[in-house]
Enzyme design. Sequence first.
Site, PDB file in Angstrom:
ATOM      1  N   ASP A 118       0.854  -1.187   0.000  1.00  0.00           N
ATOM      2  CA  ASP A 118       0.000   0.000   0.000  1.00  0.00           C
ATOM      3  C   ASP A 118       0.893   1.241   0.000  1.00  0.00           C
ATOM      4  O   ASP A 118       1.587   1.510   0.987  1.00  0.00           O
ATOM      5  CB  ASP A 118      -0.880  -0.034   1.248  1.00  0.00           C
ATOM      6  CG  ASP A 118      -1.928   1.064   1.260  1.00  0.00           C
ATOM      7  OD1 ASP A 118      -1.751   2.074   0.550  1.00  0.00           O
ATOM      8  OD2 ASP A 118      -2.925   0.920   2.002  1.00  0.00           O
ATOM      9  N   HIS A 119       0.859   1.978  -1.116  1.00  0.00           N
ATOM     10  CA  HIS A 119       1.749   3.132  -1.251  1.00  0.00           C
ATOM     11  C   HIS A 119       1.340   4.301  -0.359  1.00  0.00           C
ATOM     12  O   HIS A 119       2.087   5.265  -0.195  1.00  0.00           O
ATOM     13  CB  HIS A 119       1.789   3.597  -2.707  1.00  0.00           C
ATOM     14  CG  HIS A 119       3.120   4.165  -3.112  1.00  0.00           C
ATOM     15  ND1 HIS A 119       3.990   4.749  -2.210  1.00  0.00           N
ATOM     16  CD2 HIS A 119       3.738   4.261  -4.315  1.00  0.00           C
ATOM     17  CE1 HIS A 119       5.076   5.164  -2.845  1.00  0.00           C
ATOM     18  NE2 HIS A 119       4.950   4.875  -4.119  1.00  0.00           N
ATOM     19  N   ARG A 120       0.156   4.226   0.241  1.00  0.00           N
ATOM     20  CA  ARG A 120      -0.232   5.254   1.205  1.00  0.00           C
ATOM     21  C   ARG A 120       0.532   5.066   2.515  1.00  0.00           C
ATOM     22  O   ARG A 120       0.744   6.022   3.266  1.00  0.00           O
ATOM     23  CB  ARG A 120      -1.739   5.180   1.493  1.00  0.00           C
ATOM     24  CG  ARG A 120      -2.633   5.398   0.300  1.00  0.00           C
ATOM     25  CD  ARG A 120      -4.082   5.104   0.656  1.00  0.00           C
ATOM     26  NE  ARG A 120      -4.242   3.726   1.135  1.00  0.00           N
ATOM     27  CZ  ARG A 120      -5.389   3.219   1.594  1.00  0.00           C
ATOM     28  NH1 ARG A 120      -6.466   3.999   1.652  1.00  0.00           N
ATOM     29  NH2 ARG A 120      -5.455   1.962   1.998  1.00  0.00           N
TER      30      ARG A 120
END
Length: 405
Positions: free
Chosen positions: A374-376
């Site tokens: 998850d790039h968040r």
Amino acid sequence: MLEVKLHDIGEGMTEGEVIHYFVKVGDSVSIDQPLVEVQTDKMVAELTSPCSGIVKQIVIEPGETVQVGTSLIYIEAAGAVKSQQKSQPESKQTVKKQVTPSVQAEKSSQPIFSRVLAAPYTRKIARDNNINLEDVHATDPSGRVTEEDVYRFLKGQQTSEESVQVAPQVAITKEIPDEIPFKGIRKKIAEKMTKSLFTIPHVTHFDEVDMTNLFKLREQLKASGESVGVSAFLIKALVISLKDFPIFNAELDEENSRILLKRNYHIGLATNTDSGLIVPVLHDADKKSIKDIHKEVKGLTERAIAGKLQPFEMQNSTFTVSNVGPLGSTGATPIINYPETALIAFHKTKKRPIVNDHDEIVIGHIMTLSMAFDHRVADGATAVAFTNRFASLIEHPHKLMMEMI
């Protein structure tokens, strides 16, 4: 009249499909006798009778999907009418016994029936072997009888292998259908994957791991009488790496603007079954030896394929592993098991010429992996550092052993 309802027999299930009934209106039933088979989003389960009595009404037709809490069957409990006739209006009786969550009495004056705590599959094992669950000692502190308790009881009863009945094998001719129902486990997979993909900005990082030294270690262990699967080593190395990079053993709580770093290491094991993708969970993997991990992974996988997992065996994963190498996979962009932060997939291991530490060209065993995250929550550099740490432990097994001291 007792009301048998569909109750939550899975991980927060909200609905289930009625497959078929084992009884019909007018049938006499005994306590723990199977009444109906239900397909949830994760398993097929049997609901059993909470009491002895007569089936008075079947409410839902087979093939219908209903919500949790829906009434399925009405049973007139044995002795209920008699006890009501004898009871005086002014008298009150209190019975301290347990009521199962799937049953609701229409009148408070009705008798309440006690019942042994046990999962549907455990009850099925007992029925198939003509065992009364009341005779089985529960080893669980909660008083719940487990399948291990039943097998232990059965083993104590048997005096020879001849006492075990084997069902006759029947040849089955399969026909290819024109369509496949989109429901049950397959529909739940679709819903979860869609939510994950449209909620999480996925990034996939690819890497390679030299398995040569690990394979040599496994051969040495095998020669000494210890046979342990590769997956057990991979999971142990992952847990160590997750402790070094806790951001990947986390969950994003957007509503409260925080990232929850999990202190438990519950590893989901993506497993391919005839019903679809099932994810049994290896709980507290950090507290288990490689040998224990091997044993538990094998058992979980076998039960997942056979459709015999208990609800708690599919709950609370913090990080998921997909070992698709044995299927021949060479690469993929996996979808994260929402709401987790990352998932790692192990692909096919191939023999390839490599340059060793002495600048010699030798044949090595190279495994490819793909890690979706998850790039968040995390960045690419952190993902690379994580897989580098993992690869180092696998490529130099003595480091893996040192981390367990």
